[in-house]
Design a protein around this motif. Structure first.
Motif, PDB file in Angstrom:
ATOM      1  N   HIS A 305       0.969  -1.084   0.100  1.00 38.61           N
ATOM      2  CA  HIS A 305      -0.096   0.006  -0.036  1.00 38.61           C
ATOM      3  C   HIS A 305       0.872   1.278   0.101  1.00 38.61           C
ATOM      4  N   GLU A 306       1.897   1.300   0.977  1.00 35.11           N
ATOM      5  CA  GLU A 306       2.871   2.372   0.892  1.00 35.11           C
ATOM      6  C   GLU A 306       3.430   2.868  -0.190  1.00 35.11           C
ATOM      7  N   LYS A 307       3.991   1.487  -0.848  1.00 35.60           N
ATOM      8  CA  LYS A 307       4.566   1.813  -2.345  1.00 35.60           C
ATOM      9  C   LYS A 307       3.610   2.363  -3.341  1.00 35.60           C
ATOM     10  N   TRP A 308       2.639   1.668  -3.457  1.00 33.08           N
ATOM     11  CA  TRP A 308       1.812   2.152  -4.558  1.00 33.08           C
ATOM     12  C   TRP A 308       1.259   3.633  -4.305  1.00 33.08           C
ATOM     13  N   LEU A 309       0.972   3.963  -3.158  1.00 35.98           N
ATOM     14  CA  LEU A 309       0.603   5.211  -2.701  1.00 35.98           C
ATOM     15  C   LEU A 309       1.744   6.277  -3.063  1.00 35.98           C
ATOM     16  N   ARG A 310       3.042   6.010  -2.543  1.00 34.90           N
ATOM     17  CA  ARG A 310       4.009   6.903  -2.837  1.00 34.90           C
ATOM     18  C   ARG A 310       4.278   6.927  -4.552  1.00 34.90           C
ATOM     19  N   ASP A 311       4.304   6.174  -5.169  1.00 33.30           N
ATOM     20  CA  ASP A 311       4.161   6.159  -6.782  1.00 33.30           C
ATOM     21  C   ASP A 311       2.915   7.011  -7.384  1.00 33.30           C
ATOM     22  N   TRP A 312       1.926   6.664  -6.647  1.00 38.07           N
ATOM     23  CA  TRP A 312       0.787   7.432  -7.135  1.00 38.07           C
ATOM     24  C   TRP A 312       0.923   9.041  -7.062  1.00 38.07           C
ATOM     25  N   GLU A 313       1.404   9.264  -5.853  1.00 36.75           N
ATOM     26  CA  GLU A 313       1.656  10.776  -5.421  1.00 36.75           C
ATOM     27  C   GLU A 313       2.599  11.311  -6.423  1.00 36.75           C
ATOM     28  N   TYR A 314       3.806  10.790  -6.547  1.00 36.43           N
ATOM     29  CA  TYR A 314       4.885  10.998  -7.752  1.00 36.43           C
ATOM     30  C   TYR A 314       4.133  11.486  -9.164  1.00 36.43           C
ATOM     31  N   LEU A 315       3.461  10.248  -9.466  1.00 35.06           N
ATOM     32  CA  LEU A 315       2.846  10.564 -10.717  1.00 35.06           C
ATOM     33  C   LEU A 315       1.800  11.597 -11.181  1.00 35.06           C
ATOM     34  N   THR A 316       0.793  11.800 -10.064  1.00 31.41           N
ATOM     35  CA  THR A 316      -0.461  12.340 -10.221  1.00 31.41           C
ATOM     36  C   THR A 316      -0.211  13.906  -9.519  1.00 31.41           C
ATOM     37  N   THR A 317       0.857  14.058  -8.653  1.00 28.93           N
ATOM     38  CA  THR A 317       0.783  15.568  -8.119  1.00 28.93           C
ATOM     39  C   THR A 317       1.929  16.208  -8.414  1.00 28.93           C
ATOM     40  N   ASP A 318       2.089  17.366  -7.848  1.00 32.92           N
ATOM     41  CA  ASP A 318       3.212  17.970  -7.907  1.00 32.92           C
ATOM     42  C   ASP A 318       3.874  18.506  -6.489  1.00 32.92           C
ATOM     43  N   ASN A 319       3.615  17.512  -5.763  1.00 34.27           N
ATOM     44  CA  ASN A 319       3.930  17.588  -4.267  1.00 34.27           C
ATOM     45  C   ASN A 319       5.620  17.532  -4.051  1.00 34.27           C
ATOM     46  N   GLU A 320       5.916  18.084  -3.278  1.00 30.10           N
ATOM     47  CA  GLU A 320       7.401  18.285  -2.887  1.00 30.10           C
ATOM     48  C   GLU A 320       7.348  16.936  -2.040  1.00 30.10           C
ATOM     49  N   MET A 321       8.420  15.842  -2.571  1.00 28.90           N
ATOM     50  CA  MET A 321       8.538  14.634  -1.965  1.00 28.90           C
ATOM     51  C   MET A 321      10.087  14.114  -1.579  1.00 28.90           C
ATOM     52  N   GLN A 322      10.071  13.257  -0.681  1.00 30.02           N
ATOM     53  CA  GLN A 322      11.197  12.473  -0.361  1.00 30.02           C
ATOM     54  C   GLN A 322      10.880  10.949  -0.565  1.00 30.02           C
ATOM     55  N   SER A 323      11.996  10.446  -0.169  1.00 31.68           N
ATOM     56  CA  SER A 323      11.898   8.874  -0.489  1.00 31.68           C
ATOM     57  C   SER A 323      13.422   8.267   0.078  1.00 31.68           C
ATOM     58  N   THR A 324      13.075   7.029   0.603  1.00 30.16           N
ATOM     59  CA  THR A 324      14.348   6.378   1.327  1.00 30.16           C
ATOM     60  C   THR A 324      15.106   5.897   0.179  1.00 30.16           C
ATOM     61  N   LEU A 325      14.531   5.867  -1.344  1.00 29.44           N
ATOM     62  CA  LEU A 325      15.457   5.396  -2.300  1.00 29.44           C
ATOM     63  C   LEU A 325      16.597   6.380  -2.550  1.00 29.44           C
ATOM     64  N   ILE A 326      16.466   7.629  -2.451  1.00 35.43           N
ATOM     65  CA  ILE A 326      17.394   8.534  -2.862  1.00 35.43           C
ATOM     66  C   ILE A 326      17.716   9.749  -1.892  1.00 35.43           C
ATOM     67  N   ASN A 327      18.806  10.198  -2.063  1.00 39.20           N
ATOM     68  CA  ASN A 327      19.067  11.549  -1.043  1.00 39.20           C
ATOM     69  C   ASN A 327      18.476  12.760  -1.602  1.00 39.20           C
ATOM     70  N   GLY A 328      17.839  13.461  -0.692  1.00 42.39           N
ATOM     71  CA  GLY A 328      17.260  14.860  -1.089  1.00 42.39           C
ATOM     72  C   GLY A 328      15.977  14.796  -1.333  1.00 42.39           C
ATOM     73  N   SER A 329      15.128  15.999  -1.765  1.00 38.80           N
ATOM     74  CA  SER A 329      13.871  15.818  -2.034  1.00 38.80           C
ATOM     75  C   SER A 329      13.637  16.016  -3.718  1.00 38.80           C
ATOM     76  N   PHE A 330      12.420  15.858  -4.200  1.00 34.07           N
ATOM     77  CA  PHE A 330      12.255  16.034  -5.674  1.00 34.07           C
ATOM     78  C   PHE A 330      10.775  16.281  -5.641  1.00 34.07           C
ATOM     79  N   GLN A 331      10.016  16.680  -6.847  1.00 33.81           N
ATOM     80  CA  GLN A 331       8.866  17.118  -6.968  1.00 33.81           C
ATOM     81  C   GLN A 331       8.210  16.329  -7.881  1.00 33.81           C
ATOM     82  N   GLY A 332       6.911  15.803  -7.506  1.00 36.39           N
ATOM     83  CA  GLY A 332       6.130  14.964  -8.338  1.00 36.39           C
ATOM     84  C   GLY A 332       5.668  15.495  -9.656  1.00 36.39           C
ATOM     85  N   LEU A 333       5.496  14.578 -10.805  1.00 32.92           N
ATOM     86  CA  LEU A 333       5.552  14.895 -12.257  1.00 32.92           C
ATOM     87  C   LEU A 333       3.934  15.568 -12.546  1.00 32.92           C
TER      88      LEU A 333
END
Length: 355
Positions: A305-333
């Motif tokens: 659920h958490e992985k699906w929800l994280r990817d949905w947020e990245y693909l559907t919103t322009d939220n500023e996000m962070q992930s355990t996969l990389i260092n630093g923040s990034f913006q959704g698409l």
């Protein structure tokens, strides 16, 4: 004048709503039909489907030859049963065994196995990275995916409209030291699996040689439908992946287990990545590469659920996000609905002709 003042807020509201209606929000997550098109189920328990039903997901379960031919057969029968019981929610692939490679009957036996699996409901065939990185013939020569012995297999698949799924090679990080890798998930994986960390094995083919062998195979089979797992191992550069799409029009990619590299590129140039997804919107298929072994039900469902929800947020919103996969923040698409619908289901149906 008063009429104009009264109308302006109304017109603005209509235009704003119309614009926003072109995009999904986090509230739409469970409302939209989706598929995890790179999943592995090794159990007869219903843990994965329970969570999928809550989050409006279907499953495409991929069989893999990991070196045990008996396991391929066992998993095939389990997936056949699962799909028979849940025909609107589950589809599956098959894989073929490399045992007997040096036997003259290997090609005919492999084609017969593929045909039997397709008759049982499998919609595609998977090849794995042990081709090119592990499996050798009787003379101890490493077998690459463009080996002529595969030619009649892929010709048969082309003639019968059976797609080939390929996890060939590894992420480019695989050929770097752990502390130079761009994503944490890669450095963690190769720390746990040094046998596949090619930086430690210079005697094996390079990243470039792995990709070149794959491309030679596709050149020999221009009409073969090919789905490259993990962004076709070109996860590190949207520019290079664009060249791959332009060169091979019958190829698509799944996004499984390489979202970290996409996040990393978004951090560097978000608009470039967004424009890339929009331009090649017909070529992406969503997946996670998660596995269900029938244990730790609560942990599995929470992780899914958490992985699906994280990817949905990245693909559907322009939220500023962070992930355990990389260092630093990034913006959704914040991709348009049309693109999101293709990534999450439409492209799967187009390329696999299933569900």
């Amino acid at each position: 004048m008063k009429v104009q003042k009264l109308l302006f807020p109304f017109v603005f509201a209509v235009l704003f709503c119309s614009c926003e209606s072109d995009y999904y929000s986090m509230d739409d997550f469970s409302k939209v039909e989706k598929i995890d098109a790179h999943y592995h189920i090794y159990t007869d328990k219903n843990n994965s489907l329970e969570q999928a039903r809550k989050d409006n997901f279907k499953f495409f379960d991929i069989n893999v030859y990991l070196g045990d031919c008996g396991e391929i057969v066992e998993v095939h029968h389990n997936l056949k049963q699962l799909a028979t019981e849940n025909p609107d929610e589950v589809a599956f692939s098959t894989a073929f065994c490399l045992d007997g490679w040096d036997d003259s009957a290997w090609v005919d036996n492999t084609i017969a196995w593929i045909d039997q699996c397709v008759a049982d409901g499998a919609n595609s065939v998977k090849v794995w990275k042990n081709i090119g990185m592990e499996f050798r013939n009787k003379d101890s020569v490493l077998i690459m995916i463009d080996d002529p012995q595969f030619d009649p297999i892929f010709k048969h698949m082309t003639e019968n409209n059976i797609p080939l799924i390929g996890h060939l090679g590894e992420p480019k990080n695989c050929w770097l030291p752990l502390d130079e890798m761009t994503t944490k998930n890669d450095s963690s994986y190769f720390a746990r699996h040094p046998e596949y960390h090619m930086y430690q094995h210079p005697e094996f083919p390079s990243y470039e040689e792995q990709i070149a062998a794959r491309d030679r195979m596709l050149e020999k089979n221009p009409n073969l439908t090919f789905i490259g797992c993990h962004f076709a191992s070109i996860e590190w550069s949207v520019d290079e992946l664009a060249k791959f799409f332009d060169r091979f029009p019958n190829a698509a990619v799944d996004m499984a287990a390489r979202m970290g590299q996409t996040f990393y590129q978004s951090k560097e140039d978000r608009e470039k990545v967004r424009n890339f997804f929009i331009k090649y919107q017909d070529r992406f298929i969503y997946g996670t590469d998660n596995s269900d072994h029938g244990t730790n039900k609560e942990s599995l469902q929470k992780s899914l659920h958490e992985k699906w929800l994280r990817d949905w947020e990245y693909l559907t919103t322009d939220n500023e996000m962070q992930s355990t996969l990389i260092n630093g923040s990034f913006q959704g698409l914040k991709l348009p609905k049309e693109v999101v619908n293709k990534i999450y289901l439409g492209n799967y149906r187009k390329w696999y002709k299933s569900l």
